[in-house]
Design an enzyme around this catalytic site. Sequence first.
Site, PDB file in Angstrom:
ATOM      1  N   ALA A   1       0.862  -1.179   0.000  1.00  0.00           N
ATOM      2  CA  ALA A   1       0.000   0.000   0.000  1.00  0.00           C
ATOM      3  C   ALA A   1       0.907   1.239   0.000  1.00  0.00           C
ATOM      4  O   ALA A   1       2.064   1.167   0.430  1.00  0.00           O
ATOM      5  CB  ALA A   1      -0.882  -0.016   1.235  1.00  0.00           C
TER       6      ALA A   1
ATOM      7  N   GLY B 264       0.671  -5.104   0.817  1.00  0.00           N
ATOM      8  CA  GLY B 264      -0.522  -5.183  -0.027  1.00  0.00           C
ATOM      9  C   GLY B 264      -0.245  -5.742  -1.421  1.00  0.00           C
ATOM     10  O   GLY B 264      -1.162  -6.243  -2.083  1.00  0.00           O
TER      11      GLY B 264
ATOM     12  N   GLU C 258      -0.348  -9.422  -0.858  1.00  0.00           N
ATOM     13  CA  GLU C 258      -1.772  -9.765  -0.686  1.00  0.00           C
ATOM     14  C   GLU C 258      -2.491  -9.805  -2.033  1.00  0.00           C
ATOM     15  O   GLU C 258      -3.322 -10.681  -2.286  1.00  0.00           O
ATOM     16  CB  GLU C 258      -2.440  -8.741   0.241  1.00  0.00           C
ATOM     17  CG  GLU C 258      -1.933  -8.840   1.679  1.00  0.00           C
ATOM     18  CD  GLU C 258      -2.420  -7.720   2.574  1.00  0.00           C
ATOM     19  OE1 GLU C 258      -2.716  -6.614   2.053  1.00  0.00           O
ATOM     20  OE2 GLU C 258      -2.513  -7.934   3.800  1.00  0.00           O
TER      21      GLU C 258
ATOM     22  N   GLU D 160       4.768  -5.005   7.073  1.00  0.00           N
ATOM     23  CA  GLU D 160       3.939  -4.018   7.777  1.00  0.00           C
ATOM     24  C   GLU D 160       4.362  -3.807   9.234  1.00  0.00           C
ATOM     25  O   GLU D 160       4.297  -2.697   9.750  1.00  0.00           O
ATOM     26  CB  GLU D 160       2.455  -4.433   7.745  1.00  0.00           C
ATOM     27  CG  GLU D 160       1.773  -4.232   6.407  1.00  0.00           C
ATOM     28  CD  GLU D 160       1.896  -5.434   5.476  1.00  0.00           C
ATOM     29  OE1 GLU D 160       2.783  -6.291   5.695  1.00  0.00           O
ATOM     30  OE2 GLU D 160       1.110  -5.499   4.518  1.00  0.00           O
TER      31      GLU D 160
HETATM   32  N1  CAA Z   1       4.569   3.301  -0.600  1.00  0.00           N
HETATM   33  C1  CAA Z   1       4.979   4.466  -1.110  1.00  0.00           C
HETATM   34  N2  CAA Z   1       6.153   4.658  -1.726  1.00  0.00           N
HETATM   35  C2  CAA Z   1       6.969   3.604  -1.813  1.00  0.00           C
HETATM   36  C3  CAA Z   1       6.625   2.349  -1.307  1.00  0.00           C
HETATM   37  C4  CAA Z   1       5.362   2.205  -0.682  1.00  0.00           C
HETATM   38  N3  CAA Z   1       4.915   1.042  -0.203  1.00  0.00           N
HETATM   39  N4  CAA Z   1       7.650   1.490  -1.523  1.00  0.00           N
HETATM   40  C5  CAA Z   1       8.599   2.201  -2.164  1.00  0.00           C
HETATM   41  N5  CAA Z   1       8.181   3.473  -2.343  1.00  0.00           N
HETATM   42  C6  CAA Z   1       8.914   4.566  -2.970  1.00  0.00           C
HETATM   43  C7  CAA Z   1      10.030   5.072  -2.089  1.00  0.00           C
HETATM   44  O1  CAA Z   1       9.534   5.972  -1.128  1.00  0.00           O
HETATM   45  C8  CAA Z   1      10.928   5.718  -3.128  1.00  0.00           C
HETATM   46  O2  CAA Z   1      10.364   6.961  -3.478  1.00  0.00           O
HETATM   47  P1  CAA Z   1      11.328   8.305  -3.497  1.00  0.00           P
HETATM   48  O3  CAA Z   1      12.293   8.015  -4.611  1.00  0.00           O
HETATM   49  O4  CAA Z   1      10.337   9.372  -3.791  1.00  0.00           O
HETATM   50  O5  CAA Z   1      11.968   8.363  -2.165  1.00  0.00           O
HETATM   51  C9  CAA Z   1      10.768   4.799  -4.344  1.00  0.00           C
HETATM   52  O6  CAA Z   1       9.566   4.079  -4.144  1.00  0.00           O
HETATM   53  C10 CAA Z   1      11.895   3.785  -4.482  1.00  0.00           C
HETATM   54  O7  CAA Z   1      12.008   3.110  -3.251  1.00  0.00           O
HETATM   55  P2  CAA Z   1      13.389   2.949  -2.439  1.00  0.00           P
HETATM   56  O8  CAA Z   1      14.268   4.110  -2.717  1.00  0.00           O
HETATM   57  O9  CAA Z   1      13.034   2.664  -1.026  1.00  0.00           O
HETATM   58  O10 CAA Z   1      13.974   1.658  -3.161  1.00  0.00           O
HETATM   59  P3  CAA Z   1      14.984   0.592  -2.547  1.00  0.00           P
HETATM   60  O11 CAA Z   1      15.403  -0.292  -3.669  1.00  0.00           O
HETATM   61  O12 CAA Z   1      16.027   1.249  -1.712  1.00  0.00           O
HETATM   62  O13 CAA Z   1      14.081  -0.274  -1.535  1.00  0.00           O
HETATM   63  C11 CAA Z   1      12.117  -1.500  -0.876  1.00  0.00           C
HETATM   64  C12 CAA Z   1      13.039  -1.058  -2.032  1.00  0.00           C
HETATM   65  C13 CAA Z   1      12.877  -2.442   0.052  1.00  0.00           C
HETATM   66  C14 CAA Z   1      10.923  -2.233  -1.490  1.00  0.00           C
HETATM   67  C15 CAA Z   1      11.650  -0.262  -0.072  1.00  0.00           C
HETATM   68  O14 CAA Z   1      11.148   0.697  -0.989  1.00  0.00           O
HETATM   69  C16 CAA Z   1      10.581  -0.549   0.922  1.00  0.00           C
HETATM   70  O15 CAA Z   1      10.834  -1.091   1.979  1.00  0.00           O
HETATM   71  N6  CAA Z   1       9.311  -0.169   0.593  1.00  0.00           N
HETATM   72  C17 CAA Z   1       8.196  -0.292   1.488  1.00  0.00           C
HETATM   73  C18 CAA Z   1       7.683  -1.714   1.549  1.00  0.00           C
HETATM   74  C19 CAA Z   1       6.575  -1.828   2.558  1.00  0.00           C
HETATM   75  O16 CAA Z   1       6.737  -1.574   3.739  1.00  0.00           O
HETATM   76  N7  CAA Z   1       5.393  -2.274   2.104  1.00  0.00           N
HETATM   77  C20 CAA Z   1       4.214  -2.471   2.942  1.00  0.00           C
HETATM   78  C21 CAA Z   1       3.374  -1.247   2.899  1.00  0.00           C
HETATM   79  S1  CAA Z   1       2.059  -1.275   4.083  1.00  0.00           S
HETATM   80  C22 CAA Z   1       0.845  -2.227   3.387  1.00  0.00           C
HETATM   81  O17 CAA Z   1       0.972  -2.762   2.295  1.00  0.00           O
HETATM   82  C23 CAA Z   1      -0.435  -2.292   4.202  1.00  0.00           C
HETATM   83  C24 CAA Z   1      -1.403  -3.368   3.874  1.00  0.00           C
HETATM   84  O18 CAA Z   1      -1.102  -4.542   3.712  1.00  0.00           O
HETATM   85  C25 CAA Z   1      -2.848  -3.087   3.882  1.00  0.00           C
END
Ligand code: CAA
Length: 260
Positions: free
Chosen positions: A66, A111, A114, A134
Amino acid sequence: MSDEVLISERIGAVERLTINRPAALNALNASVLAALKAAFERIARDDAIRAIVLTGAGEKSFVAGADIKEMATIGPLEAEALARSAKRVHDAIIHCPKPVIAAINGFALGGGFELALVCDIRIAADDARFGLPEVKLAVLPGGGGIMRLSRLVGPSVARALCLTGDMISAERAFQLGIVSELVAHDKLDEHALKKAEALAALSPVALAQIKSALEIGANADLESALAAEAKAFALCFAAADQKEGMAAFIEKRPARFTGR
Ligand code: CAA
């Protein structure tokens, strides 16, 4: 690249849907969720589409979860609405009578994992990564991740993934049965499309009945599930496709299914 958040392409009888926010690793914001729901509802009604491939734009990610930036400041009521809108997308995929292939081309997190879990067939690039991170954001997988993953791989592995937030490799996901096939990254699109074309050549009636029986069975006791399976089997005999399939076998020729 298009600026639409969801790109739809028709390739023969296959619809390919590409979630298109590569700069955010295809994170699911409200626009993507709305577009996915609308696309699957449209596809369900369109007899010309017989199989679907769902994938993410870019080299790096299927869907990284998400959209955290959209979620960061919301309250509990908005969070509940978000979970509900993800569920509406999941329901549209589960109840779409056509087979949906998730072509997982990179991160499938939160998500995004999921979303892949509600698709019928999961094919992953060999460098894909899976996880429910998460907990690291002080929340939990609220879109079916805990429950569906537990049912798919058992509570032991699901607990470890949910509680640690650790990612696993595509190879590990394959060993656990989370994905049914691993493909070299640069062959994923072609392979998923080929698989979808093969599904599109099968009987839409049988495919829809199989999806329906699987879904009923997932939520029922064994006797009720077996009864639903037998009824789904019987219903296939109402369709011309069954006569065609069996006649083609006997006559040693390829079958031509119409979905009637
Ligand atoms: N939401 C919004 N933006 C996201 C994102 C997310 N889930 N995942 C990555 N991005 C964005 C980053 O913020 C970044 O944007 P900027 O360049 O503007 O800073 C861009 O995508 C590239 O990401 P990274 O620079 O972080 O890339 P990386 O290769 O260093 O890392 C990654 C990759 C490990 C996937 C890391 O991006 C990460 O940990 N992302 C979040 C993953 C996460 O926590 N997902 C769960 C979300 S909560 C959810 O899904 C709730 C639910 O089930 C209902």
